[in-house]
Design an enzyme around this catalytic site. Sequence first.
Site, PDB file in Angstrom:
ATOM      1  N   GLU A  87       0.930  -1.067  -0.130  1.00 58.96           N
ATOM      2  CA  GLU A  87      -0.067   0.068   0.055  1.00 58.96           C
ATOM      3  C   GLU A  87       0.878   1.241  -0.070  1.00 58.96           C
ATOM      4  OE1 GLU A  87      -2.478   0.192   3.329  1.00 58.96           O
ATOM      5  OE2 GLU A  87      -2.932  -2.251   3.204  1.00 58.96           O
TER       6      GLU A  87
ATOM      7  N   ASP B  71      -4.553   7.993  10.916  1.00 58.26           N
ATOM      8  CA  ASP B  71      -2.965   7.785  11.126  1.00 58.26           C
ATOM      9  C   ASP B  71      -2.618   8.212  12.252  1.00 58.26           C
ATOM     10  OD1 ASP B  71      -3.206   7.267   8.350  1.00 58.26           O
ATOM     11  OD2 ASP B  71      -2.249   9.263   7.828  1.00 58.26           O
TER      12      ASP B  71
END
Length: 264
Positions: A49, A60
């Site tokens: 990815e 995140d």
Amino acid sequence: MTTLQTVFEKARAENRSALVGYLPAGFPSKDGAVAAATAMVEAGCDVIEIGLPYSDPLMDGPTIQDAVHRSLTNGTRIGDVMRTVEGVAKSGAATLVMTYWNPVDRYGAERFARELASAGGTGTITPDLTPEESEPWLAASKEAGIDTVFLVAPSSPDARISRVVSCCTGFVYAASLMGVTGARESVGAAAEGVVKRTRSHTSLPVCVGLGVGNGRQAAEVAAYADGVIVGSAFIRRLLDAPDEKTGLAAVRELADELARGVRR
């Protein structure tokens, strides 16, 4: 181009889970991202990815935020993301882009999908794109011939899981816990349950992300999931390295450990 379908068929034939690694484009440098991802593939990652750096991340954790900040400081743009995909796809791994929706929307969904396919990308993961808002992206992706991956979570009721998996074509991303990315001492206990519930709604592979950082944890998740997703642990190796050469050796070592884990 190696497809996700080919990856999971191969993993099933070998009686193991697929290993999925994540790195943002432009980190530790534009060329360094390709080199690091290639090292991960050579050591055992089946899928890579490539993160599209974004200034307002929702999912995140601090490790990925640090890497993304450095990537943005390096001047990484969408064109650089596409060039990173092209470089990593040459390694033979199925290569995805993980991106929040706003950059794709601003760039143009059809344009983004077309350029990703041209670069050798096999699909995208869009963590903040909801099924209700996904039609333009699903149409653009189908036209370009790339896969779409959406997320389910431990909090997702069965009706929601059914709705989400109807938008997926490559695999389903099962978040192991409620929270942001980051390697942890243990993988969320709810992960196995959400995988089981998701499988009752789809025949697509179900991959688990968030929390995996070593071979023991990879083996634990591989016992019930079709794929094991690792991001922050790879990034931490690069962040802690004194230079890119040392960082490459470190991510190669971790990928080897994780690859052995998914094969136990």
